[in-house]
Write a protein that holds these residues in place. Structure first.
Motif, mmCIF file in Angstrom:
data_model
loop_
_atom_site.group_PDB
_atom_site.id
_atom_site.type_symbol
_atom_site.label_atom_id
_atom_site.label_comp_id
_atom_site.label_asym_id
_atom_site.label_seq_id
_atom_site.Cartn_x
_atom_site.Cartn_y
_atom_site.Cartn_z
ATOM 1 N N ASP A 30 0.809 -1.221 0.000
ATOM 2 C CA ASP A 30 0.000 0.000 0.000
ATOM 3 C C ASP A 30 0.844 1.273 0.000
ATOM 4 N N ASP A 31 2.157 1.130 -0.057
ATOM 5 C CA ASP A 31 3.064 2.276 -0.084
ATOM 6 C C ASP A 31 3.795 2.295 -1.428
ATOM 7 N N PRO A 32 3.710 3.378 -2.203
ATOM 8 C CA PRO A 32 4.410 3.416 -3.492
ATOM 9 C C PRO A 32 5.923 3.275 -3.316
ATOM 10 N N LEU A 61 6.543 3.188 -8.452
ATOM 11 C CA LEU A 61 5.884 1.925 -8.776
ATOM 12 C C LEU A 61 4.824 1.687 -7.707
ATOM 13 N N GLN A 62 3.572 1.544 -8.128
ATOM 14 C CA GLN A 62 2.472 1.374 -7.177
ATOM 15 C C GLN A 62 1.795 0.035 -7.430
ATOM 16 N N ALA A 63 1.673 -0.761 -6.382
ATOM 17 C CA ALA A 63 1.017 -2.066 -6.479
ATOM 18 C C ALA A 63 -0.496 -1.885 -6.458
ATOM 19 N N TYR A 64 -1.206 -2.775 -7.149
ATOM 20 C CA TYR A 64 -2.666 -2.793 -7.112
ATOM 21 C C TYR A 64 -3.154 -4.184 -7.473
ATOM 22 N N ARG A 65 -4.416 -4.424 -7.206
ATOM 23 C CA ARG A 65 -5.058 -5.688 -7.571
ATOM 24 C C ARG A 65 -6.369 -5.391 -8.263
ATOM 25 N N THR A 66 -6.817 -6.330 -9.080
ATOM 26 C CA THR A 66 -8.123 -6.217 -9.722
ATOM 27 C C THR A 66 -9.039 -7.286 -9.134
ATOM 28 N N PRO A 67 -10.351 -7.104 -9.229
ATOM 29 C CA PRO A 67 -11.278 -8.031 -8.579
ATOM 30 C C PRO A 67 -11.153 -9.499 -9.014
ATOM 31 N N HIS A 68 -10.878 -9.752 -10.259
ATOM 32 C CA HIS A 68 -10.891 -11.133 -10.741
ATOM 33 C C HIS A 68 -9.505 -11.676 -11.048
ATOM 34 N N ASN A 69 -8.461 -11.026 -10.528
ATOM 35 C CA ASN A 69 -7.095 -11.475 -10.776
ATOM 36 C C ASN A 69 -6.373 -11.567 -9.432
ATOM 37 N N PRO A 70 -5.862 -12.745 -9.083
ATOM 38 C CA PRO A 70 -5.190 -12.884 -7.789
ATOM 39 C C PRO A 70 -3.788 -12.264 -7.758
ATOM 40 N N ASP A 71 -3.227 -11.929 -8.924
ATOM 41 C CA ASP A 71 -1.859 -11.409 -8.992
ATOM 42 C C ASP A 71 -1.783 -9.958 -8.535
ATOM 43 N N LEU A 103 4.014 13.119 -14.344
ATOM 44 C CA LEU A 103 2.839 12.577 -13.659
ATOM 45 C C LEU A 103 2.004 11.605 -14.493
ATOM 46 N N GLU A 104 2.445 11.279 -15.703
ATOM 47 C CA GLU A 104 1.738 10.270 -16.480
ATOM 48 C C GLU A 104 2.125 8.894 -15.961
ATOM 49 N N LYS A 105 1.163 7.964 -16.021
ATOM 50 C CA LYS A 105 1.447 6.613 -15.555
ATOM 51 C C LYS A 105 0.790 5.598 -16.473
ATOM 52 N N MET A 106 1.264 4.360 -16.360
ATOM 53 C CA MET A 106 0.719 3.269 -17.159
ATOM 54 C C MET A 106 0.919 1.970 -16.390
ATOM 55 N N ASP A 107 0.211 0.933 -16.813
ATOM 56 C CA ASP A 107 0.421 -0.386 -16.227
ATOM 57 C C ASP A 107 1.806 -0.879 -16.594
ATOM 58 N N LEU A 108 2.489 -1.452 -15.635
ATOM 59 C CA LEU A 108 3.822 -2.006 -15.864
ATOM 60 C C LEU A 108 3.657 -3.419 -16.425
ATOM 61 N N PRO A 109 4.189 -3.683 -17.630
ATOM 62 C CA PRO A 109 4.102 -5.042 -18.168
ATOM 63 C C PRO A 109 4.910 -6.018 -17.307
ATOM 64 N N GLN A 110 4.697 -7.307 -17.510
ATOM 65 C CA GLN A 110 5.434 -8.306 -16.730
ATOM 66 C C GLN A 110 6.935 -8.185 -16.963
ATOM 67 N N LYS A 116 -0.646 -10.532 -0.743
ATOM 68 C CA LYS A 116 -1.586 -9.439 -0.967
ATOM 69 C C LYS A 116 -1.116 -8.145 -0.325
ATOM 70 N N ALA A 117 -0.370 -8.241 0.770
ATOM 71 C CA ALA A 117 -0.014 -7.052 1.533
ATOM 72 C C ALA A 117 1.423 -6.593 1.319
ATOM 73 N N THR A 118 2.306 -7.472 0.857
ATOM 74 C CA THR A 118 3.708 -7.112 0.658
ATOM 75 C C THR A 118 4.235 -7.732 -0.628
ATOM 76 N N PHE A 119 5.326 -7.163 -1.098
ATOM 77 C CA PHE A 119 6.056 -7.729 -2.241
ATOM 78 C C PHE A 119 7.533 -7.526 -1.985
ATOM 79 N N GLU A 120 8.355 -8.147 -2.806
ATOM 80 C CA GLU A 120 9.800 -8.018 -2.664
ATOM 81 C C GLU A 120 10.376 -7.281 -3.867
ATOM 82 N N VAL A 121 11.515 -6.656 -3.636
ATOM 83 C CA VAL A 121 12.250 -5.969 -4.689
ATOM 84 C C VAL A 121 13.683 -6.473 -4.629
ATOM 85 N N GLU A 122 14.227 -6.805 -5.797
ATOM 86 C CA GLU A 122 15.621 -7.234 -5.873
ATOM 87 C C GLU A 122 16.324 -6.439 -6.964
ATOM 88 N N PHE A 123 17.364 -5.693 -6.574
ATOM 89 C CA PHE A 123 18.141 -4.897 -7.514
ATOM 90 C C PHE A 123 19.399 -5.650 -7.910
#
Length: 194
Positions: A46-48, A74-84, A108-115, A136-143
């Motif tokens: 929930d934090d960009p 990078l902002q995380a989000y979910r859609t109703p019918h997609n568990p990803d 300030l323009e944004k778009m969906d990030l492809p896989q 659902k609540a966290t993700f990982e980042v690896e640089f």
């Protein structure tokens, strides 16, 4: 109350954003000094996640005066019918463009990030790959640091999922080699001459 009842349960498989970066002068500059390379960091969904030069507003800091204080988000989000867990990418810089898989984003323009995405700003090139997970609540980042700049082959890899039009051009404008193997359909009523 025992410890197991008070602890939060950990999710088994976290979504991971693998971010591979390249800068032409990365060997002589210490631009990645403040970025945790080669290890996975947890981030709240929930934090960009912000990348930039300013340590107070950015989650990850690039030590480079040519990078904006706030470069991208990078902002995380979910859609109703997609568990990803999915992501949007937004350009936070007023002075530089952000290119995502050959599409330019202004301030300030944004778009969906492809896989798989090829992201460019200033002299930086990043390849961002999203590994799906159940969290659902966290993700990982690896640089990671790329030793060589991503080539057009990476761009083709990123664009691989886009359809090829009948003109032989991909939607990004690159030509695609088409081979002529003869007619795809035949008409039995037409005479055939050898």
């Amino acid at each position: 109350m025992n410890v197991s009842q008070t602890m939060e349960t950990e999710e088994d498989l976290l979504t991971c954003l693998q971010i591979k970066m390249f800068h032409p002068q990365q060997s002589s500059k210490d631009v990645y000094r403040l970025i945790p390379l080669g290890s996975r960091s947890r981030h709240s969904a929930d934090d960009p996640l912000r990348l930039g030069r300013d340590g107070q507003t950015s989650s990850y800091i690039l030590q480079d005066l040519k990078v904006s204080r706030k470069q991208l988000s990078l902002q995380a989000y979910r859609t109703p019918h997609n568990p990803d867990l999915l992501f949007t990418i937004q350009n936070l810089s007023q002075r530089s463009r952000l290119t995502v898989s050959n599409k330019t984003l202004g301030y300030l323009e944004k778009m969906d990030l492809p896989q798989n995405a090829l992201v460019e700003f200033g002299e930086y090139v990043m390849v961002i790959t999203r590994e799906p997970g159940e969290a659902k609540a966290t993700f990982e980042v690896e640089f990671q640091v790329l030793l060589m700049p991503p080539s057009r082959e990476v761009s083709t890899f990123v664009e691989r999922t886009k359809p090829v039009m009948e003109t032989g051009l991909c939607s990004n404008g690159f030509a695609v080699e088409m081979k002529w193997n003869g007619p795809l359909e035949t008409d039995e009523t037409l005479p055939c001459f050898s």
